[in-house]
Design a protein around this motif. Sequence first.
Motif, PDB file in Angstrom:
ATOM      1  N   ARG A  33      17.878  52.620  43.811  1.00  0.00           N
ATOM      2  CA  ARG A  33      17.667  53.987  44.304  1.00  0.00           C
ATOM      3  C   ARG A  33      18.571  54.188  45.523  1.00  0.00           C
ATOM      4  O   ARG A  33      18.962  53.217  46.176  1.00  0.00           O
ATOM      5  CB  ARG A  33      16.211  54.193  44.744  1.00  0.00           C
ATOM      6  CG  ARG A  33      15.160  53.963  43.682  1.00  0.00           C
ATOM      7  CD  ARG A  33      13.802  54.064  44.359  1.00  0.00           C
ATOM      8  NE  ARG A  33      13.862  53.434  45.669  1.00  0.00           N
ATOM      9  CZ  ARG A  33      12.919  52.645  46.162  1.00  0.00           C
ATOM     10  NH1 ARG A  33      11.846  52.389  45.479  1.00  0.00           N
ATOM     11  NH2 ARG A  33      13.041  52.098  47.346  1.00  0.00           N
ATOM     12  N   PRO A  34      18.861  55.411  45.871  1.00  0.00           N
ATOM     13  CA  PRO A  34      19.687  55.661  47.066  1.00  0.00           C
ATOM     14  C   PRO A  34      19.101  55.039  48.336  1.00  0.00           C
ATOM     15  O   PRO A  34      19.847  54.676  49.249  1.00  0.00           O
ATOM     16  CB  PRO A  34      19.711  57.191  47.160  1.00  0.00           C
ATOM     17  CG  PRO A  34      19.522  57.656  45.758  1.00  0.00           C
ATOM     18  CD  PRO A  34      18.584  56.664  45.127  1.00  0.00           C
ATOM     19  N   LYS A  59      24.326  59.212  46.271  1.00  0.00           N
ATOM     20  CA  LYS A  59      23.397  59.720  45.253  1.00  0.00           C
ATOM     21  C   LYS A  59      24.108  60.162  43.972  1.00  0.00           C
ATOM     22  O   LYS A  59      23.653  59.857  42.867  1.00  0.00           O
ATOM     23  CB  LYS A  59      22.583  60.877  45.831  1.00  0.00           C
ATOM     24  CG  LYS A  59      21.589  60.449  46.894  1.00  0.00           C
ATOM     25  CD  LYS A  59      20.802  61.642  47.432  1.00  0.00           C
ATOM     26  CE  LYS A  59      19.783  61.204  48.464  1.00  0.00           C
ATOM     27  NZ  LYS A  59      19.018  62.365  49.007  1.00  0.00           N
ATOM     28  N   SER A  60      25.206  60.884  44.114  1.00  0.00           N
ATOM     29  CA  SER A  60      25.882  61.413  42.935  1.00  0.00           C
ATOM     30  C   SER A  60      26.384  60.298  42.028  1.00  0.00           C
ATOM     31  O   SER A  60      26.116  60.280  40.825  1.00  0.00           O
ATOM     32  CB  SER A  60      27.045  62.318  43.358  1.00  0.00           C
ATOM     33  OG  SER A  60      27.772  62.767  42.232  1.00  0.00           O
ATOM     34  N   LEU A  77      25.530  57.107  41.922  1.00  0.00           N
ATOM     35  CA  LEU A  77      24.455  56.268  41.390  1.00  0.00           C
ATOM     36  C   LEU A  77      23.698  56.965  40.261  1.00  0.00           C
ATOM     37  O   LEU A  77      23.223  56.304  39.330  1.00  0.00           O
ATOM     38  CB  LEU A  77      23.485  55.885  42.511  1.00  0.00           C
ATOM     39  CG  LEU A  77      24.028  54.938  43.579  1.00  0.00           C
ATOM     40  CD1 LEU A  77      23.015  54.789  44.714  1.00  0.00           C
ATOM     41  CD2 LEU A  77      24.374  53.565  43.005  1.00  0.00           C
ATOM     42  N   SER A  78      23.584  58.278  40.331  1.00  0.00           N
ATOM     43  CA  SER A  78      22.869  58.998  39.279  1.00  0.00           C
ATOM     44  C   SER A  78      23.699  59.129  38.008  1.00  0.00           C
ATOM     45  O   SER A  78      23.155  59.233  36.904  1.00  0.00           O
ATOM     46  CB  SER A  78      22.467  60.392  39.775  1.00  0.00           C
ATOM     47  OG  SER A  78      23.605  61.204  40.008  1.00  0.00           O
ATOM     48  N   CYS A  79      25.027  59.103  38.161  1.00  0.00           N
ATOM     49  CA  CYS A  79      25.910  59.265  36.995  1.00  0.00           C
ATOM     50  C   CYS A  79      26.227  57.954  36.291  1.00  0.00           C
ATOM     51  O   CYS A  79      26.634  57.955  35.121  1.00  0.00           O
ATOM     52  CB  CYS A  79      27.210  59.956  37.420  1.00  0.00           C
ATOM     53  SG  CYS A  79      26.987  61.674  37.903  1.00  0.00           S
ATOM     54  N   THR A 103      24.137  54.454  35.959  1.00  0.00           N
ATOM     55  CA  THR A 103      22.882  53.809  36.305  1.00  0.00           C
ATOM     56  C   THR A 103      22.887  52.328  35.909  1.00  0.00           C
ATOM     57  O   THR A 103      23.766  51.880  35.148  1.00  0.00           O
ATOM     58  CB  THR A 103      21.715  54.504  35.586  1.00  0.00           C
ATOM     59  OG1 THR A 103      21.845  54.258  34.168  1.00  0.00           O
ATOM     60  CG2 THR A 103      21.725  56.008  35.860  1.00  0.00           C
ATOM     61  N   LYS A 113      31.535  62.960  44.465  1.00  0.00           N
ATOM     62  CA  LYS A 113      31.551  62.986  43.001  1.00  0.00           C
ATOM     63  C   LYS A 113      32.704  62.196  42.407  1.00  0.00           C
ATOM     64  O   LYS A 113      32.592  61.648  41.307  1.00  0.00           O
ATOM     65  CB  LYS A 113      31.615  64.429  42.508  1.00  0.00           C
ATOM     66  CG  LYS A 113      30.348  65.224  42.791  1.00  0.00           C
ATOM     67  CD  LYS A 113      30.437  66.615  42.188  1.00  0.00           C
ATOM     68  CE  LYS A 113      29.144  67.385  42.413  1.00  0.00           C
ATOM     69  NZ  LYS A 113      29.196  68.757  41.828  1.00  0.00           N
TER      70      LYS A 113
END
Length: 418
Positions: free
Chosen positions: A84-85, A97-98, A100-102, A104, A372
């Motif tokens: 998680r962030p 965050k960006s 890590l979310s793209c 996983t 990004k």
Amino acid sequence: MNRLKLETPLFPPCGSPAFRLPPVRPAENFDVIVLGAGAAGLMCAIEAGKGGRRVAVIERADRIGKKILISGGGRCNFTNIHCRPENFISANPHFCKSALSCYTPRDFINLVEKHCIAYHEKTLGQLFCDGHASQIVNMLELECKAVEARIMVKTEVMDLARAGDAGFVLQTSGSEFRTKVLVVATGGLSIPKIGATSFGYDLARQFGLRIQECRPALVPLTFNAEDRKRYCDLSGVSMEVVASAGHERFRERTLVTHRGLSGPAILQTSSYWRPPEAIEIDLAPDRDVTAVVRSQTAQRAEAVRQALRAILPNRFADRWLDVNTPPDWTNSGLAQLERRIHNWQVFPQGTEGYDKAEVTAGGVDTNELSAKTMQTRKIPGLFFIGEVVDVTGHLGGFNFQWAWASGAAAGRYLAEKD
């Protein structure tokens, strides 16, 4: 053409007796050149190559993925399923965050499973190879070959120039390369024995990018002189504790070394510790050590010693109690001792430095980069990814996940870019 003179050159100065520049072959052109064949650099090359880009990876060491090979005791803790962030440290905690979310942990696990690499969860979501870390390196190399990304080892960048809208010109020993896109994935300062240098930071500074102050992280702490005399002969003793620095707390094992403290709890805490602050250690989490003693009227000192021995290794319990004996064995004295058991303050002299640090905290200021794409805001075509960026993960596979995610963010953008 704006030429960069590296502050820390990787070659002898021109005109010195050792300087012998071989004849330069005609320049080769690539769509993307990645500096550094570590986790982030290889992932970036793979993703950019999937878009049909002509990619080269330049590595100064004699082999790729050196840090991968030594990680996790040779088994490579390649990700953490609980990523998680909040598991990352940065001057801008939102930056990661960006990416890590793209990309996983599941994305990397899918790649591992595609190559039939057996793995297991050890503790706290940490995933390791059943076999050797070389399986991960081989996997990344095969993926690079599949997209025809060219890897060049034992290749040092001797000169680098920005050629305006034409991109970048790099000269190595005997070769010249041109590219519209330069991705810097040269890592941090940790573990210099495997080739870590300040190259990425020097390059960033000379392009006018800000650097957040670098420091060793996930690193053993050293005792001050007084505590070294008290405890270092207990080297090898370990116990489960809660260690704290700032507002962060970690419940894991700690280890007494011949110079100070190590083990997962201390490595985690070290990333948040700043001198001359103390770290705080709860030696008996969730225990009331002196509760049973407070109902006694005789032999309280011995009863406390036995109660501590039931929780801590005997030698450490005895030594710690000898050093922290309360002024008396009244209930007031026992209450004071109980507080100290749960809040043992240690004032480290320092850390074991980059030689023993698993990662480097600090790095290229994230305000200089797009969250990004990892591209610099000031210089189109210049990217920074991985450990060289001011994003540092907790212990347990998080730093590899940042490498995969930041590399994928840059690589996918380049794959799709017109």
